[in-house]
Motif scaffolding. Structure first.
Motif, mmCIF file in Angstrom:
data_model
loop_
_atom_site.group_PDB
_atom_site.id
_atom_site.type_symbol
_atom_site.label_atom_id
_atom_site.label_comp_id
_atom_site.label_asym_id
_atom_site.label_seq_id
_atom_site.Cartn_x
_atom_site.Cartn_y
_atom_site.Cartn_z
ATOM 1 N N PHE A 1 -26.631 86.467 10.570
ATOM 2 C CA PHE A 1 -26.892 87.166 9.312
ATOM 3 C C PHE A 1 -26.624 88.667 9.424
ATOM 4 O O PHE A 1 -27.263 89.471 8.733
ATOM 5 C CB PHE A 1 -28.336 86.916 8.881
ATOM 6 C CG PHE A 1 -28.613 85.490 8.487
ATOM 7 C CD1 PHE A 1 -27.774 84.822 7.619
ATOM 8 C CD2 PHE A 1 -29.717 84.810 8.996
ATOM 9 C CE1 PHE A 1 -28.031 83.502 7.242
ATOM 10 C CE2 PHE A 1 -29.974 83.500 8.630
ATOM 11 C CZ PHE A 1 -29.132 82.841 7.753
ATOM 12 N N ARG A 2 -25.662 89.044 10.257
ATOM 13 C CA ARG A 2 -25.384 90.468 10.468
ATOM 14 C C ARG A 2 -24.963 91.176 9.187
ATOM 15 O O ARG A 2 -25.175 92.393 9.047
ATOM 16 C CB ARG A 2 -24.302 90.621 11.534
ATOM 17 C CG ARG A 2 -22.949 90.043 11.167
ATOM 18 C CD ARG A 2 -21.988 90.004 12.351
ATOM 19 N NE ARG A 2 -20.681 89.478 11.957
ATOM 20 C CZ ARG A 2 -19.694 89.235 12.810
ATOM 21 N NH1 ARG A 2 -19.872 89.464 14.117
ATOM 22 N NH2 ARG A 2 -18.538 88.773 12.387
ATOM 23 N N ALA A 3 -24.383 90.438 8.257
ATOM 24 C CA ALA A 3 -23.932 91.050 6.998
ATOM 25 C C ALA A 3 -24.912 90.837 5.852
ATOM 26 O O ALA A 3 -24.612 91.215 4.713
ATOM 27 C CB ALA A 3 -22.557 90.497 6.614
ATOM 28 N N HIS A 4 -26.066 90.245 6.124
ATOM 29 C CA HIS A 4 -27.022 89.892 5.065
ATOM 30 C C HIS A 4 -28.175 90.901 5.070
ATOM 31 O O HIS A 4 -29.073 90.841 5.916
ATOM 32 C CB HIS A 4 -27.563 88.480 5.290
ATOM 33 C CG HIS A 4 -26.533 87.407 5.134
ATOM 34 N ND1 HIS A 4 -26.658 86.376 4.229
ATOM 35 C CD2 HIS A 4 -25.347 87.191 5.759
ATOM 36 C CE1 HIS A 4 -25.596 85.581 4.312
ATOM 37 N NE2 HIS A 4 -24.798 86.061 5.242
ATOM 38 N N ALA A 5 -28.180 91.787 4.108
ATOM 39 C CA ALA A 5 -29.199 92.826 4.055
ATOM 40 C C ALA A 5 -30.598 92.267 3.821
ATOM 41 O O ALA A 5 -31.596 92.921 4.131
ATOM 42 C CB ALA A 5 -28.852 93.835 2.955
ATOM 43 N N ASP A 6 -30.697 91.056 3.287
ATOM 44 C CA ASP A 6 -32.008 90.465 3.019
ATOM 45 C C ASP A 6 -32.563 89.704 4.220
ATOM 46 O O ASP A 6 -33.616 89.076 4.129
ATOM 47 C CB ASP A 6 -31.950 89.535 1.809
ATOM 48 C CG ASP A 6 -30.995 88.368 2.018
ATOM 49 O OD1 ASP A 6 -30.073 88.493 2.858
ATOM 50 O OD2 ASP A 6 -31.173 87.333 1.353
ATOM 51 N N LYS A 7 -31.867 89.763 5.362
ATOM 52 C CA LYS A 7 -32.318 89.038 6.551
ATOM 53 C C LYS A 7 -32.625 89.994 7.713
ATOM 54 O O LYS A 7 -32.562 89.603 8.880
ATOM 55 C CB LYS A 7 -31.251 88.024 6.993
ATOM 56 C CG LYS A 7 -30.932 86.946 5.957
ATOM 57 C CD LYS A 7 -32.085 85.969 5.788
ATOM 58 C CE LYS A 7 -31.690 84.723 5.012
ATOM 59 N NZ LYS A 7 -31.255 84.998 3.639
#
Length: 564
Positions: free
Chosen positions: A310-316
């Motif tokens: 989830f490196r690109a997922h700001a919500d994670k």
């Protein structure tokens, strides 16, 4: 080579009579193979027939390994674009069918406490003598893969299997193995599919590090272990899919055929330590069903994999690593689903690592640390796990007391956990918490100190009373990248706010630069630290990795180019 390795008494290779009888049928020439490094005794450890086996194995497996690594990159690109991992639609029949894995060997029936560590001679002796049921000899996360380390580790394990390994410390203390029946069962962890062995090139390509580790160990030790109902046994790391498990099945079957071993003689336990793999546990068991005996909750690598996936997922974005414990809902769901899956298939569900080491000179702090270990092991055994890991011999009686009190049987396959219904969302929901200044700075310190030691040839380092290896360092490194890049204008929290410390300070590169610059002063005299002379190099490498626009897949990949 470490001082411990040079002081050991290690036979250069095993007598010919103890090798598999059909090994003579393996290719005696190694056309197309080149060794790019030389150490004393190498020719005895890597004789021509073994090199021929490596050539055959590489040619059989390498094309599919490359395809599997490409598939990983494609899957990660989809995650970066917003996709979420989930259970596979094309394998529903495997998950719903009633089937079992092959029977578990007697030597692996009771695995309530396992100790792990690198393969230097002193560690090997102490681990086998430790009183644990099993010892996982680790060529992966706790070994820096210098050529000397790898060959010294193979020599040490061969001598241990023979029962002839000894070690003399600098102070004259002698270390010898206990009688065979009192030793832990040996399980070897080769490197993961992503790691090359650059010192062995076949047809111009580096052989897979894991294939080298597995094949060399099996060639030297398979017959002795088979005669004593002790394997060979392996732990397989960092799998992401059933196809990667099937590739290990092909590799192990190939070596068995080359060495004249019965199919399925080499047994494996798979570490579920990547987020994609948790959605394919049934499928991984099925792909290896003739030889697999269990799955393990590789919790530290699993947290790292969550961050990387989830490196690109700001919500994670996750809080500091000290708050990401196994009681967090997404980690509890992972461990309980693993128990349910394994027990339905007749396989062990192994618990995770207690990384604490005894705190000398502070009884109160040591008792607090041991209390955390006891609580963690109580959670595991009451949830239904069949065994657990520790990083230090002093934790063996602590863990065993908990498992003995709550698991009177050799394992808990009867605990089916049919109450567990972990959904996709349960398995990916991020934990809540904070990032303290201490936690931020500790991540920087752990990364730098571990990478300096690794570059200097030491892959397992005690830092602040925790045994740090590549997996724990990866969490610290990935968190720094995640926090900084989701505070940068290129990425924010889902609500648009930057990532900040608990005191309100925004986590940005200026904060990172100040902490990195202050680190040498915090460390003081680095001469006594493992790899202390390489602290500046490690600082530069962490700065480079943290500033990269994309999270680098593994820190050991760029670091590997800097050793030997």
């Amino acid at each position: 080579m470490s001082a411990t390795a040079t002081a050991a008494t290690i036979p250069p290779t095993r007598p010919a009579s103890s090798r598999p009888a059909s090994v003579a049928a393996a290719p005696r020439a190694a056309a197309g193979l080149a060794l790019t490094e030389r150490v004393a005794g190498q020719e005895q450890l890597l004789p021509a027939p073994l090199l021929g086996l490596l050539v055959s194995l590489h040619r059989a497996i390498e094309p599919e390994r490359r395809a599997r690594l490409a598939a990983r990159r494609e899957r990660q690109a989809a995650f970066d674009a917003g996709a979420l991992p989930d259970f596979r639609a094309d394998t529903v029949a495997i998950r719903e069918a009633n089937w079992k894995v092959a029977p578990i060997p007697r030597a692996l029936q009771d695995r309530r406490v396992e100790i792990t560590g690198p393969t230097d001679p002193k560690m090997v002796i102490n681990a086998l003598n430790s009183g644990a049921q099993c010892y996982m000899a680790d060529f992966e996360d706790s070994t820096a893969p210098t050529w000397r380390n790898l060959l010294a580790g193979q020599r040490a394990l061969a001598a241990a299997v023979d029962g002839t390994l000894t070690f003399e410390a600098d102070n004259g203390k002698q270390y010898r193995l206990r009688p065979y029946e009192e030793r832990a069962v040996l399980i070897v962890r080769p490197r993961g599919w992503h790691l090359d062995e650059k010192h062995v090139r076949i047809d111009g390509e580096a052989i897979a590090g894991g294939l080298f580790d597995m094949a060399v160990f099996a060639w030297h030790n398979a017959r002795t272990l088979m005669a004593n109902d002790r394997g060979p046994f392996f732990y397989l790391p960092k799998l992401q899919s059933m196809e990667e498990a099937a590739l290990w099945e092909a590799a192990l079957s190939h070596v068995e055929a080359m060495l004249g071993l019965p199919h399925g003689q080499m047994k494996v336990t798979v570490l579920i330590e990547t987020l994609p793999a948790v959605f394919e546990m049934d499928e991984i068991l099925h792909a290896l069903k003739d030889r697999i005996v269990g799955l393990n909750c590789g919790r530290w690598d699993y947290i790292f994999s969550y961050l990387k996936t989830f490196r690109a997922h700001a919500d994670k974005v996750l809080p500091e690593r000290g708050q990401v414990t196994m009681t967090q809902p997404f980690l509890r769901a992972y461990s309980e689903l693993l128990i349910r899956t394994c027990h339905r298939r007749g396989a062990h569900a192994m618990g995770g690592m207690a990384a604490q080491i005894p705190i000398a000179g502070d009884e109160a702090a040591n008792e607090q640390a041991m209390a955390r270990v006891r609580a963690d092991k109580l959670r595991e055994v009451t949830a239904g796990h069949d065994g657990t890991w520790v990083a230090h011999p002093a934790l063996i009686p602590v863990a065993r007391a908990i498992f003995d009190a709550h698991m009177p049987t050799p394992h808990q396959h009867h605990v089916l956990r049919e109450d567990v219904h972990a959904t996709r969302d349960d398995l990916i929901r991020p934990s809540e918490g904070t990032i303290t200044r201490e936690g931020f700075e500790n991540n920087i310190e752990v990364c730098v100190r571990y990478m300096a030691a690794w570059l200097d040839g030491n892959g397992c380092v005690p830092i602040h009373w925790l045994m740090e290896d590549a997996a724990t360092a990866e969490i610290a490194r990935a968190q720094l990248w995640q926090w900084l890049h989701h505070s940068d204008p290129r990425g924010r929290h889902a609500d648009g706010s930057p990532v900040h410390l608990a005191d309100g300070t925004v986590i940005d590169f200026a904060l990172f630069e100040r902490a990195l610059a202050a680190l040498p002063g915090r460390l003081g005299d680095t001469a006594a630290l493992p790899g202390g002379s390489r602290i500046p190099e490690a600082i530069a490498l962490l700065d480079e990795l943290t500033r990269a626009c994309q999270l680098v897949e593994f820190l050991t990949l760029p670091a590997y180019a800097r050793i030997d």
